[in-house]
Design a protein around this motif. Structure first.
Motif, short mmCIF file in Angstrom:
data_model
loop_
_atom_site.label_atom_id
_atom_site.label_comp_id
_atom_site.label_asym_id
_atom_site.label_seq_id
_atom_site.Cartn_x
_atom_site.Cartn_y
_atom_site.Cartn_z
N SER A 224 7.77 -4.10 0.18
CA SER A 224 8.38 -5.42 0.26
C SER A 224 7.35 -6.56 0.18
O SER A 224 7.65 -7.62 -0.37
N TYR A 225 6.16 -6.33 0.71
CA TYR A 225 5.19 -7.42 0.81
C TYR A 225 3.87 -7.11 0.11
O TYR A 225 2.83 -7.66 0.48
N TRP A 226 3.92 -6.23 -0.91
CA TRP A 226 2.66 -5.87 -1.57
C TRP A 226 1.94 -7.07 -2.20
O TRP A 226 0.69 -7.09 -2.20
N PRO A 227 2.64 -8.11 -2.72
CA PRO A 227 1.86 -9.27 -3.22
C PRO A 227 1.06 -9.95 -2.12
O PRO A 227 -0.08 -10.38 -2.34
N LEU A 228 1.67 -10.06 -0.91
CA LEU A 228 0.95 -10.66 0.21
C LEU A 228 -0.23 -9.80 0.65
O LEU A 228 -1.28 -10.33 1.04
N VAL A 229 -0.04 -8.49 0.59
CA VAL A 229 -1.13 -7.57 0.96
C VAL A 229 -2.31 -7.76 0.00
O VAL A 229 -3.48 -7.87 0.43
N ILE A 230 -2.02 -7.80 -1.30
CA ILE A 230 -3.08 -7.99 -2.30
C ILE A 230 -3.75 -9.34 -2.11
O ILE A 230 -4.99 -9.46 -2.15
N LEU A 231 -2.93 -10.39 -1.87
CA LEU A 231 -3.49 -11.72 -1.64
C LEU A 231 -4.37 -11.73 -0.39
O LEU A 231 -5.45 -12.35 -0.39
N GLY A 232 -3.93 -11.05 0.66
CA GLY A 232 -4.73 -10.98 1.88
C GLY A 232 -6.06 -10.29 1.66
O GLY A 232 -7.09 -10.73 2.19
N ILE A 233 -6.05 -9.21 0.87
CA ILE A 233 -7.30 -8.50 0.57
C ILE A 233 -8.25 -9.40 -0.22
O ILE A 233 -9.45 -9.47 0.07
N ILE A 234 -7.69 -10.11 -1.21
CA ILE A 234 -8.52 -11.01 -2.02
C ILE A 234 -9.13 -12.11 -1.16
O ILE A 234 -10.33 -12.43 -1.27
N LEU A 235 -8.31 -12.71 -0.28
CA LEU A 235 -8.82 -13.77 0.59
C LEU A 235 -9.85 -13.23 1.59
O LEU A 235 -10.85 -13.91 1.88
N ALA A 236 -9.59 -12.03 2.10
CA ALA A 236 -10.52 -11.43 3.07
C ALA A 236 -11.88 -11.16 2.45
O ALA A 236 -12.90 -11.13 3.16
N ILE A 237 -11.92 -10.97 1.12
CA ILE A 237 -13.19 -10.73 0.43
C ILE A 237 -13.81 -12.05 -0.04
O ILE A 237 -15.01 -12.28 0.13
N SER A 238 -12.99 -12.92 -0.64
CA SER A 238 -13.52 -14.12 -1.28
C SER A 238 -13.99 -15.18 -0.28
O SER A 238 -15.03 -15.82 -0.50
N ILE A 239 -13.24 -15.38 0.82
CA ILE A 239 -13.62 -16.42 1.77
C ILE A 239 -14.98 -16.13 2.42
O ILE A 239 -15.86 -17.01 2.43
N PRO A 240 -15.22 -14.91 2.97
CA PRO A 240 -16.57 -14.64 3.48
C PRO A 240 -17.65 -14.74 2.40
O PRO A 240 -18.76 -15.21 2.67
#
Length: 406
Positions: A224-240
């Protein structure tokens, strides 16, 4: 000065290819005609590279393998030691280089030398390829008349660093491969196997075990929320990653890298090995200690260690020895301090620094091998637990159904 790539006929009517530097296309054609070369096609090389990058969307054409730079330095050292003039040495080197971008860079270096610059001044126009250590060591070689020896030392230095890096990469390759394969297996089970199994269980209205309910919840959440999961992974990598590129972020990251269990010690040893190896090489080339410390400071690769070395540079400049300020930083182990103190007392500081570099390069290699031996079974065990949990979550309801039928 622009660099042009040409396809032309020579005086024998044979088609030839090459590159030439000139102020403009007209000047390039005139220079070629003076050498009895008649161009059919003439393109500015920077535009050719830009068009390649646009067509592929990535900068793979801009990459130069460090091994190619090492080989070029070694070849140039051999040519210089033969007694040929520097221009002839550079011409011979350019003919042997296959990488088009590296050939362009050495062509530009040759033109700077032709204009009256020294080799060290010429390579300083390419800091992305030849850093401060190259410029200063080559300048020292020019002043001492031992340019061929300095170029050979630079090639050995580059090769040592490259071999250490590749040993670390090769040791970590298999554990990373295991993690990748295990992740693919879990994604496959959650994407294709679990939805079919879950539909069966939901239709039976069974009282499901806790492990099965957890797995069903996780599967529904991912679907149901795989786009949010992918977005969260991208943000978790890109922001740091973006934060680490700032000065404050880099300092924080380097502080954490020194404090991580096991990996912190490994990072510290690698930094000390790079620093002592670079400092030893600079001192062997005749560069004064304070200047050598300033140049080699950046090779540590850690802001915290670099700040400690800045204080060491200040104190050494005031007349103190090297060992005591290094000890006061708290970042250098006693064995390194003892070797440096022995080197200062015996007048063989560069040899003692080289021994310290050898010692810590071996320790880095040993530590990486140990971590690899620990990591491999750890990854296998962890993924075995994950896959086992999935299998048991599927089988337990099936066992309950079988027991109910009996």
């Amino acid at each position: 000065m622009p660099v042009y790539q040409y396809i032309a006929f020579n005086r024998k009517g044979k088609k030839v290819k090459g590159i030439i530097t000139a102020d403009g296309p007209v000047s390039a054609r005139m220079r070629l005609s003076q050498e009895s070369i008649y161009p059919l096609e003439l393109k500015e090389l920077s535009r050719v590279e830009k068009s390649k990058r646009r067509s592929w969307g990535i900068s793979i054409f801009q990459r130069i393998d460090p091994q190619e730079i090492t080989t070029a330095l070694r070849q140039l050292s051999t040519l210089v030691s033969s007694g040929l003039p520097l221009i002839d040495c550079l011409n011979g080197l350019i003919e042997q280089i296959e990488n088009q971008r590296l050939k362009t860079i050495f062509t530009q270096i040759r033109e700077k030398v032709v204009e009256g610059n020294s080799l060290s001044q010429a390579i300083s126009y390419h800091p992305h390829i030849f850093g401060e250590i190259y410029v200063n060591m080559i300048r020292a070689g020019e002043n001492s008349g031992a340019l061929d020896i300095i170029l050979e030392r630079l090639a050995d230095f580059s090769e040592r660093r490259m071999k250490l890096k590749r040993r670390i990469e090769s040791s970590l390759a298999y554990p990373l491969f295991l993690i990748f394969i295990s992740t693919v297996i879990v994604i496959f089970l959650m994407s294709f196997v679990m939805p079919k199994v879950i539909s069966i269980f939901e239709g039976m209205k069974l009282a499901l075990p806790l492990s099965t309910r957890i797995l069903i919840f996780f599967t529904h959440f991912m679907r149901s929320y795989w786009p949010l999961v992918i977005l969260g992974i991208i943000l978790a990598i890109s922001i740091p990653y973006i934060y680490i590129r700032t000065e404050k972020g880099r300092v924080l990251w380097d502080t954490l890298r020194l404090r991580i269990p096991l990996l912190g010690k490994l990072h510290q040893k690698a930094s000390i090995a790079r620093f002592t190896r670079t400092l030893s090489l600079l001192l062997q080339s005749g560069i004064p200690l304070v200047d050598a410390l300033e140049i080699s400071r950046h090779s540590a690769g850690n802001r915290i260690i670099e700040r400690g070395i800045e204080e060491v540079i200040r104190q050494v400049g005031e007349g103190k020895d090297l060992a005591t300020p290094l000890k006061n930083t708290g970042r250098f182990p006693p064995v390194v301090i003892q070797l440096i103190r022995a080197g200062e007392q015996s007048g063989e500081l560069e040899k003692m620094l080289s021994k310290a570099a050898d010692l810590y390069e071996d320790e880095v290699d040993t530590t990486v091998q140990y971590l690899t031996r620990v990591l491999e079974p750890g990854v296998i065990l962890f993924m075995g637990v994950v896959v086992g949990f999935i299998v048991m979550a599927i089988l337990l309801p099936i066992f309950d159904i079988s027991g109910g039928i009996k």
